[in-house]
Design an enzyme around this catalytic site. Structure first.
Site, PDB file in Angstrom:
ATOM      1  N   ARG A  71       0.734  -1.095  -0.028  1.00  0.00           N
ATOM      2  CA  ARG A  71       0.131  -0.168   0.005  1.00  0.00           C
ATOM      3  C   ARG A  71       0.993   1.335   0.018  1.00  0.00           C
ATOM      4  NH1 ARG A  71      -2.069   2.055   4.340  1.00  0.00           N
ATOM      5  NH2 ARG A  71      -2.298   0.276   5.514  1.00  0.00           N
ATOM      6  N   TYR A  84     -17.365  15.968 -17.026  1.00  0.00           N
ATOM      7  CA  TYR A  84     -17.725  14.636 -16.951  1.00  0.00           C
ATOM      8  C   TYR A  84     -18.409  14.711 -15.518  1.00  0.00           C
ATOM      9  CZ  TYR A  84     -16.885   9.868 -15.192  1.00  0.00           C
ATOM     10  OH  TYR A  84     -17.026   8.698 -14.690  1.00  0.00           O
ATOM     11  N   LYS A 115      -8.987   5.602 -20.033  1.00  0.00           N
ATOM     12  CA  LYS A 115      -9.525   5.845 -21.407  1.00  0.00           C
ATOM     13  C   LYS A 115      -8.368   5.842 -22.338  1.00  0.00           C
ATOM     14  CE  LYS A 115     -13.157   6.722 -19.116  1.00  0.00           C
ATOM     15  NZ  LYS A 115     -13.442   8.079 -18.752  1.00  0.00           N
ATOM     16  N   ASP A 130      -8.780  18.625 -15.741  1.00  0.00           N
ATOM     17  CA  ASP A 130      -9.001  17.250 -16.157  1.00  0.00           C
ATOM     18  C   ASP A 130      -8.644  16.694 -17.591  1.00  0.00           C
ATOM     19  OD1 ASP A 130     -10.044  14.434 -16.837  1.00  0.00           O
ATOM     20  OD2 ASP A 130     -11.580  14.667 -15.497  1.00  0.00           O
TER      21      ASP A 130
HETATM   22  C1  PLP Z   1     -13.974   8.515 -17.161  1.00  0.00           C
HETATM   23  C2  PLP Z   1     -13.377   9.781 -16.824  1.00  0.00           C
HETATM   24  C3  PLP Z   1     -13.303  10.140 -15.346  1.00  0.00           C
HETATM   25  C4  PLP Z   1     -13.116   8.932 -14.350  1.00  0.00           C
HETATM   26  O1  PLP Z   1     -12.189   7.774 -14.776  1.00  0.00           O
HETATM   27  P1  PLP Z   1     -12.479   6.466 -14.167  1.00  0.00           P
HETATM   28  O2  PLP Z   1     -11.250   5.988 -14.496  1.00  0.00           O
HETATM   29  O3  PLP Z   1     -13.734   5.919 -14.502  1.00  0.00           O
HETATM   30  O4  PLP Z   1     -12.882   6.501 -12.582  1.00  0.00           O
HETATM   31  C5  PLP Z   1     -12.700  11.302 -15.129  1.00  0.00           C
HETATM   32  N1  PLP Z   1     -12.756  12.372 -16.018  1.00  0.00           N
HETATM   33  C6  PLP Z   1     -13.065  12.177 -17.165  1.00  0.00           C
HETATM   34  C7  PLP Z   1     -13.032  13.311 -18.305  1.00  0.00           C
HETATM   35  C8  PLP Z   1     -13.550  10.831 -17.447  1.00  0.00           C
HETATM   36  O5  PLP Z   1     -13.884  10.667 -18.973  1.00  0.00           O
END
Ligand code: PLP
Length: 371
Positions: free
Chosen positions: A47, A99, A195, A170
């Site tokens: 961890r 998001y 993604k 983000d």
């Molecule tokens: C999918 C996504 C997230 C969240 O990510 P996870 O890996 O699903 O927890 C945050 N911001 C954006 C723009 C996303 O497309």
């Protein structure tokens, strides 16, 4: 001599010593043997640290010239960022169109004293007046998911900093291969590696990049103590994926631009949302922020209701109906199927994979021809 950034990415996680493995090991052990004082020793408990995440963090760090910290998911990365910054800046100014999970988790911090304001971040006067209510974190997303809207990151960084605030981006949609928020004034860049960055639709992970040692240490303390750690196997898969990110994004960006233009000219398509469809100063800004391409996703609205849109999606023979984006195969979905998403019934988000452009265009043409 300093090497090209892609060359450095490819070598960031590799050793050169005699006997070094050709790829970083997947170390699954939860404990390492330790005699005596842990100070200065390698982490003795998974961890607290693990060589497989550290290899991934070195590669991600090269992409943004920063310290990267990996987390169990993009949401865990966002959450740790909010908690780290909220200690001194308990007001979160988030985009009303980004998001939805970001707004959701921000809102869940309400009972713990964190205020969340959702705004149109392109409205500088609204951002300035929200910033007047005490120390805040401005949290942008550009291009946004699913609308692909572009905001001026340097201008928002300047607004946030002038008010003593932090600026977070983000960067999931853009990825660090097309946009480097820390070079555009951001203090923190958050990415869902799930993604495009891992790119093969087989892991859930997130990361946070920053050049501030204090923010990095705060993030790592939350990760170690609250435990939202990356699994070593997932970290290894993400590292394998990220090594081809610049190549994938280059092809996907070219094909997404071409498909956006093709869709914009299609009689069944009402509107296309993609940075390549901007004009004038807005297009120039988008190109300055993402000089190497706009990435794999675009969204568009078709003529017709939810059922007609679903018939189009079902008629494709190549593009598959699935959420998420950034994988090697093309996927699409009707965003309004998610109750928490604020999108019109006929909005389709398309993630362009690595298939030949002619094959994707033909698939779209036949799908859009269904009654
Ligand atoms: C999918 C996504 C997230 C969240 O990510 P996870 O890996 O699903 O927890 C945050 N911001 C954006 C723009 C996303 O497309």
């Amino acid at each position: 001599m300093s090497h090209d950034a892609y060359t450095r990415l490819l070598h960031a996680a590799l050793g050169r010593e005699e006997g070094a493995p050709s790829t970083p090991p997947i170390e699954l052990a939860s404990v390492r043997l330790l005699t005596g004082d842990p100070a200065g020793a390698p982490p003795s408990y998974l961890r607290l640290g693990n060589p497989t995440w550290e290899a991934l963090e070195r590669a991600l760090g090269v992409l943004e010239d920063a310290d990267a910290t990996v987390f169990a998911s993009g949401q865990a990365a966002s959450f740790a960022t909010m908690l780290t910054l909220a200690a001194t800046h308990p007001h979160l100014i988030v985009p009303s169109d980004g998001y939805y999970g970001t707004r959701k988790v921000g809102g869940m911090l309400g009972p713990f004293g964190v205020r969340t304001t959702a705004l149109d971040l392109s409205d500088a006067a609204a951002v300035r007046s929200a910033l007047a209510h005490g120390p805040a974190v401005v949290w942008a997303e550009s291009p946004s998911n699913p609308w692909l809207r572009v905001v001026d990151l340097q201008a928002l960084a300047d607004l946030a900093h002038a008010a003593g605030g932090y600026f977070v981006v983000d960067n999931t949609t853009a990825t660090a291969a097309t946009q480097r928020p820390l070079d555009l004034g951001a203090d923190v860049s958050v990415t869902s590696l799930t993604k495009s960055t891992s790119g093969h639709a087989d892991v859930v992970l997130g990361s946070v990049a920053t050049r501030s040692a204090a923010v990095r240490d705060g993030l790592r303390l939350w990760r170690a103590q609250a435990g939202s750690i990356a699994g070593p196997f997932e970290a290894w898969l993400a590292l394998r994926g990220v090594l081809t990110l610049p190549l994938r994004i280059e092809r996907q960006s070219r094909h997404a631009d071409a498909l956006a233009a093709w869709l914009a000219a299609h009689p069944r398509v009402r509107r296309v949302h993609h940075p390549s469809q901007l004009t004038g100063e807005a297009l120039a800004l988008a190109r300055r922020q993402q000089p190497t391409g706009f990435g794999p996703i675009l969204s568009f609205e078709v003529d017709g209701d939810a059922a007609a849109t679903d018939r189009i999606l079902a008629a494709a023979t190549l593009i598959r109906n699935a959420t998420s984006f950034g994988g090697v195969e093309s996927t699409w979905e009707r965003r309004a199927r998610w109750p928490a998403e604020d999108a019109p019934a006929s909005l389709i988000r398309l993630s362009v994979g690595l298939e030949a452009l002619a094959d994707l265009t033909a698939d779209l043409a036949s799908a859009l021809a269904v009654a």
